[in-house]
Motif scaffolding. Sequence first.
Motif: not given
Length: 340
Positions: A64-89
Amino acid sequence: MTVTEHATGLRGDLVLGDDVLTLRCLRDADAQAMVDGDDPDQVRWLNDGHTSDLARTQEWIGRNQREWRDGGPRRNLGIVDRATGALAGTVEAHLALPDLPPGTVNVAYGVFPAFRGRGYAARAVGLLCTWLGAATDAATVVLRIDADNAPSLGVACDPGLRRAGLVRVGPGPDGLVHHALPLRRAARVALACGPAGSGKSTLAGRLERAGFVRLSFDEEAWRRGHRDHPLPAHVAAAVHDVLRARLVAHVRAGRDVVVDTSFWSRASRDSYRALVAPVGVVPVTYHLATPREEVLRRLAARTGAGPDDVVVPAELARAHVDGFEVPTPDEGPLVVLGRG
């Protein structure tokens, strides 16, 4: 047909957010949280029946990091809970899913068990749609949901997404229930944001060559005969008045615009956003996070040869860099360039 970004080549860390969530590119350190967040629902609906393990998850994040860097079609993002900083999905935009109509982006999402029932998936979809509408030529987002996946079908019934135009289309040829959300098509606005010497003019020039109209504070001030900075307050205000009027005129004419000024404060960025909000335009902020030492080195080397080479005294340069208000994702779509 692949959906394309309007600023190809200006990729950095995408950050989106509101007062509850932050969406950001996935990091190597997220792998363990993703493994820990696995459960039967994740396995069934998102993992093709495979239970997550650390090595495979790390490899997936790397792709996924390569997709973002190289302009690939799949763009994943982490969903982060702002109150705790925890990855939520996670949430994904697939810009080139086969068999979808031209200009259509598939959006998929998954929230870890500890964070379900809080509306995080619907918020994440809404935030991602904001970026897609502002930064790509996508016309429609589609959510493809298995008829037995009750939680995801619940997301498709979210009142906020419904108000935005999400409607149930019906069964698709893939056997999934399709829900479509039209994205508003409007002119695109990029805010080149960073202290003097961070590289804003270089970025704005690249966007100009890609077809954007460039509005430059320094060029307008230079044209008016001003060679020394900072400008008197009334002069700076007059220059901004000209840029704002031109911005609105270009946007109303359907032209893409890059605004090249420091945007050193949130208030300054908000003032430009407010100008184009009535016509449905959401600017993307490109933050030039150039290291402080490099910014000061560049400014020290200036000779006053032109509007992009205005001499800034050393003491003033340090004050500008140290007083700069870094943009945050709750302001709107944000791309961070040059960090580190």
